[in-house]
Design an enzyme around this catalytic site. Structure first.
Site, PDB file in Angstrom:
ATOM      1  N   SER A 103      -6.486  -2.856   4.014  1.00 54.82           N
ATOM      2  CA  SER A 103      -6.915  -3.725   5.105  1.00 54.82           C
ATOM      3  C   SER A 103      -7.864  -4.830   4.666  1.00 54.82           C
ATOM      4  O   SER A 103      -7.834  -5.937   5.215  1.00 54.82           O
ATOM      5  CB  SER A 103      -7.570  -2.887   6.205  1.00 54.82           C
ATOM      6  OG  SER A 103      -8.652  -2.128   5.691  1.00 54.82           O
ATOM      7  N   THR A 104      -8.720  -4.570   3.675  1.00 51.35           N
ATOM      8  CA  THR A 104      -9.646  -5.610   3.219  1.00 51.35           C
ATOM      9  C   THR A 104      -8.928  -6.634   2.351  1.00 51.35           C
ATOM     10  O   THR A 104      -9.121  -7.842   2.508  1.00 51.35           O
ATOM     11  CB  THR A 104     -10.826  -4.985   2.461  1.00 51.35           C
ATOM     12  OG1 THR A 104     -11.378  -3.911   3.230  1.00 51.35           O
ATOM     13  CG2 THR A 104     -11.917  -6.016   2.227  1.00 51.35           C
ATOM     14  N   ASP A 132      -8.510  -6.976  -4.901  1.00 53.00           N
ATOM     15  CA  ASP A 132      -8.065  -5.675  -4.412  1.00 53.00           C
ATOM     16  C   ASP A 132      -9.226  -4.929  -3.788  1.00 53.00           C
ATOM     17  O   ASP A 132     -10.393  -5.201  -4.090  1.00 53.00           O
ATOM     18  CB  ASP A 132      -7.476  -4.857  -5.565  1.00 53.00           C
ATOM     19  CG  ASP A 132      -6.358  -3.932  -5.133  1.00 53.00           C
ATOM     20  OD1 ASP A 132      -6.248  -3.659  -3.924  1.00 53.00           O
ATOM     21  OD2 ASP A 132      -5.592  -3.488  -6.010  1.00 53.00           O
ATOM     22  N   ASP A 158     -11.486   2.495  -2.305  1.00 54.19           N
ATOM     23  CA  ASP A 158     -11.876   3.570  -1.396  1.00 54.19           C
ATOM     24  C   ASP A 158     -13.330   3.964  -1.592  1.00 54.19           C
ATOM     25  O   ASP A 158     -13.984   4.446  -0.672  1.00 54.19           O
ATOM     26  CB  ASP A 158     -10.972   4.786  -1.607  1.00 54.19           C
ATOM     27  CG  ASP A 158      -9.520   4.455  -1.314  1.00 54.19           C
ATOM     28  OD1 ASP A 158      -9.242   3.842  -0.272  1.00 54.19           O
ATOM     29  OD2 ASP A 158      -8.659   4.786  -2.152  1.00 54.19           O
ATOM     30  N   LYS A 178      -9.455   4.345  -6.099  1.00 50.09           N
ATOM     31  CA  LYS A 178      -8.455   3.661  -5.298  1.00 50.09           C
ATOM     32  C   LYS A 178      -7.267   4.594  -5.090  1.00 50.09           C
ATOM     33  O   LYS A 178      -7.130   5.590  -5.768  1.00 50.09           O
ATOM     34  CB  LYS A 178      -7.994   2.376  -5.991  1.00 50.09           C
ATOM     35  CG  LYS A 178      -9.086   1.301  -6.062  1.00 50.09           C
ATOM     36  CD  LYS A 178      -8.651   0.054  -6.824  1.00 50.09           C
ATOM     37  CE  LYS A 178      -7.334  -0.501  -6.363  1.00 50.09           C
ATOM     38  NZ  LYS A 178      -7.308  -0.832  -4.907  1.00 50.09           N
ATOM     39  N   GLY A 179      -6.423   4.232  -4.142  1.00 57.98           N
ATOM     40  CA  GLY A 179      -5.203   4.996  -3.923  1.00 57.98           C
ATOM     41  C   GLY A 179      -5.067   5.561  -2.531  1.00 57.98           C
ATOM     42  O   GLY A 179      -4.150   6.344  -2.275  1.00 57.98           O
ATOM     43  N   GLY A 180      -5.959   5.142  -1.614  1.00 55.70           N
ATOM     44  CA  GLY A 180      -5.824   5.596  -0.234  1.00 55.70           C
ATOM     45  C   GLY A 180      -4.517   5.158   0.394  1.00 55.70           C
ATOM     46  O   GLY A 180      -4.000   5.810   1.299  1.00 55.70           O
ATOM     47  N   GLU A 221      -1.238  -1.114  -8.450  1.00 59.21           N
ATOM     48  CA  GLU A 221      -2.501  -1.846  -8.389  1.00 59.21           C
ATOM     49  C   GLU A 221      -3.176  -1.857  -9.759  1.00 59.21           C
ATOM     50  O   GLU A 221      -3.679  -2.896 -10.213  1.00 59.21           O
ATOM     51  CB  GLU A 221      -3.429  -1.197  -7.357  1.00 59.21           C
ATOM     52  CG  GLU A 221      -3.012  -1.429  -5.918  1.00 59.21           C
ATOM     53  CD  GLU A 221      -3.859  -0.651  -4.935  1.00 59.21           C
ATOM     54  OE1 GLU A 221      -4.067  -1.153  -3.812  1.00 59.21           O
ATOM     55  OE2 GLU A 221      -4.316   0.461  -5.264  1.00 59.21           O
TER      56      GLU A 221
END
Length: 228
Positions: free
Chosen positions: A33-34, A85, A88, A97-99, A106
């Site tokens: 979302s960001t 990017d 989390d 990362k990886g949510g 990525e």
């Protein structure tokens, strides 16, 4: 995974990082979302005449970039100048990362970039990494990797899909184990241990990869440059 804070904070962070995009660049387009706010900001700049190409990290980011009118390229065809990017969790220069289950692609794009900018809300910052680490695994290796993660002191959980039966399946056709290690004292060592497990495609520890952290709030953005 931690919640990322208000949409206004996410938008501020994403738009701040998008300001670093310059004419002629190939830009890694992150997932979440960001990062989506950064993609929209880049799209508006393209509409105003900016000449860039985007390298998406997921089906989601590819579709959004297309909707925003950003020309796209494959990593085989361009060298990425700048990647933007989300994360989390952020602790110092390290990330989890990886949510969104896109961390394999990525990491490939972010690691290839000349500069990697992380965008996040203030709730994602922590003293040490502690949220579960997503680990993408080959389907046939799920049980053996889960056992190895347990041996490393982690608690692996197969990520289940929402609004459908069965597990989450990544864009690469693999499964995701969310592995809870509690507070991670040595992210680099754990990253090495996870990467060495047969059947692991990629893990969500991004160690010493980021060049800048853009943390958005409702009042503005704090940009933290990381020393090499």
């Amino acid at each position: 995974m931690k919640q990322g804070g208000s949409d206004a904070a996410k938008q501020a962070a994403g738009e701040s990082a998008a300001e670093a995009v310059e004419d002629g660049m190939a830009v890694g387009l992150g997932t979440g979302s960001t990062a989506a706010h950064a993609i929209r900001a880049i799209g508006r700049a393209v509409d105003a005449g900016l000449d860039v190409v985007g390298v998406p990290t997921s089906f989601q980011s590819r579709q959004l970039a297309r909707d925003c009118g950003i020309p796209l390229a494959d990593l085989d065809d361009v060298s990425v100048d700048l990647a933007i990017d989300g994360a989390d969790e952020v602790a110092g220069g390290n990330l989890i990362k990886g949510g969104g289950a896109a961390h394999a692609r990525e990491k490939i794009v972010d690691a290839s970039a000349d500069r990697f900018l992380v965008v996040a809300g203030p709730t994602k910052e922590a003293e040490s990494l502690s949220v579960p680490v997503p680990v993408e695994v080959l389907p046939m290796a799920r049980s053996t990797v889960a056992g190895a993660v347990d041996d490393l002191g982690g608690d692996p959980t197969l990520r289940r899909a929402e609004r459908k039966d069965g597990p989450v399946v990544t864009d690469n056709g693999n499964l995701v184990l969310d592995c809870d290690f509690g507070p991670i004292d040595d992210p680099a060592a754990l990253a090495s241990d996870l990467a060495a497990l047969p059947g692991v495609v990629e893990h969500g520890l991004f160690v010493d990869m980021a060049d800048e952290i853009h943390v958005g709030t409702t009042d503005g953005v704090t940009v933290r440059a990381l020393s090499e």
